[in-house]
Design a protein around this motif. Structure first.
Motif, short mmCIF file in Angstrom:
data_model
loop_
_atom_site.label_atom_id
_atom_site.label_comp_id
_atom_site.label_asym_id
_atom_site.label_seq_id
_atom_site.Cartn_x
_atom_site.Cartn_y
_atom_site.Cartn_z
N GLU A 31 -15.95 43.72 17.87
CA GLU A 31 -16.11 44.73 16.84
C GLU A 31 -17.26 45.68 17.15
N ARG A 32 -18.32 45.18 17.82
CA ARG A 32 -19.49 46.00 18.10
C ARG A 32 -19.31 46.96 19.27
N HIS A 72 -17.26 49.19 19.31
CA HIS A 72 -16.91 50.48 18.71
C HIS A 72 -18.12 51.17 18.07
N HIS A 73 -19.26 50.51 18.03
CA HIS A 73 -20.46 51.13 17.48
C HIS A 73 -21.03 52.13 18.49
N GLU A 74 -21.38 53.30 18.02
CA GLU A 74 -21.96 54.31 18.90
C GLU A 74 -23.46 54.09 19.05
N GLY A 75 -24.04 54.61 20.12
CA GLY A 75 -25.48 54.49 20.34
C GLY A 75 -25.96 55.49 21.37
N THR A 131 -30.89 54.11 19.23
CA THR A 131 -29.73 53.33 18.83
C THR A 131 -29.06 52.80 20.09
N ARG A 165 -25.52 50.88 21.83
CA ARG A 165 -24.16 50.36 21.82
C ARG A 165 -24.10 49.17 22.76
#
Length: 325
Positions: free
Chosen positions: A54-55, A57-60, A99, A101
């Motif tokens: 799931e992570r 798909h997190h942007e950073g 941030t 990813r």
């Protein structure tokens, strides 16, 4: 007298049997506990895999890619984020103030063969700023040095040049440690050929010792627990910190176009500019100017023939920086 001796003998045998019985019961309880823990590990696998998936798909602003096995998944930790990948990710965020990813490509049970055939094809779809490779522990049970080296070469050739690889952890038991020694010789030799940084996971885990290792291991007696993963993370932290510092220097001293044009040389150029910046700051430091005036005056009064040495050293230092660029 004979009666007393007989009573003592019976008491001794009875005591021995009681101890043996207690030990047997303890051993059975230990085996049952280990089996229960092993079953809990089986239950953890899909939970941890889904959590990391799931992570992706997190942007950073930065991207961290991890290649590995169940240890990279954090199996044995109370939550996936307390595995070594999660701990390193938190450290990168704090140090870079960016941030992040996290792309955790690891697969529980993966060997070097599995990482080569299942994880490397996916790696090509990402451009990692930070990359860790901790793989090989599952190869030890059925260890073939030639196959191990062949797979490792393919992995090390595919990862970016700044990737941080770890050698295998200490397994303490003599038979396994003999195989680990051979495997780690291959890790260090092949990593040196590709110019990759090796994190000393074996040295760090061996230093902890067997007794503390058991306390830092999950109930299945194989995977680390929360404490154990903190120890694993500590083996990679210095190299990860150095990589983050390099990324921050690139961000500060190079434009996006320069980074693209320089490619692998971007880190060296950014480091050189950072050194020049620091040198310029020193040149304008009142304390440093006062120190240099004091040295110059002292040399003139004493008739010291080495007075020009400082200027020569400074010039040499600037020449080294330019050469690095």
């Amino acid at each position: 007298m004979k009666t007393r001796s007989l009573v003592a003998l019976v008491s001794s045998v009875g005591g021995g049997l009681a101890v043996a019985g207690a030990a047997a019961l303890g051993a059975r309880a230990g085996v049952r506990g280990q089996r229960a823990a092993a079953q809990r590990v089986v239950d953890m696998l899909p939970v941890h895999a889904d959590w990391w998936r799931e992570r992706i798909h997190h942007e950073g602003q930065l991207t961290y890619v991890a290649i590995g096995d169940s240890a990279a998944q954090g199996v044995g930790a109370t939550v996936p984020s307390r595995g070594y990948v999660g701990l390193l990710a938190r450290r990168v965020r704090r140090r870079s103030r960016s941030t992040l990813r996290v792309v955790n490509l690891s697969v529980s049970g993966a060997t070097t063969w599995g990482a080569r055939h299942e994880q490397l094809p996916v790696l090509g779809t990402y451009t990692p700023d930070i990359c860790t490779v901790v793989i090989g522990a599952n190869d030890i049970l059925d260890f073939h040095p030639d196959k191990f080296e062949r797979n490792l070469r393919r992995i090390y050739a595919a990862v970016p040049s700044h990737a941080i690889v770890a050698d295998l952890p200490c397994m303490f038991f003599r038979e396994r440690e003999r195989k680990v020694q051979v495997a780690n010789e291959i890790v260090h030799r092949v990593a040196a050929e590709f110019g990759l940084t090796v994190a000393p996971l074996h040295e760090i885990t061996k230093r902890v010792g067997l007794r503390r290792t058991f306390r830092n291991t999950y109930g299945d007696l194989f995977h680390p627990n929360d404490n154990g993963y903190r120890i694993w993370a500590s083996a990679l932290e210095p190299a990860v910190d150095a990589r983050v510092d390099t990324l921050m220097a690139i961000r500060r001293y190079l434009s996006a176009r320069e980074v693209e044009e320089l490619g692998p040389r971007a880190a060296a150029v950014a480091a050189a500019r950072a050194d020049q910046d620091a040198e310029t700051a020193d040149e304008h430091s009142p304390d440093l100017q006062h120190l240099r005036q004091h040295r110059s005056h002292g040399s003139h009064v004493a008739g010291n023939p080495d007075a020009p040495t400082e200027r020569h050293d400074a010039a040499s230092h600037r020449g080294d920086v330019s050469g690095a660029a």
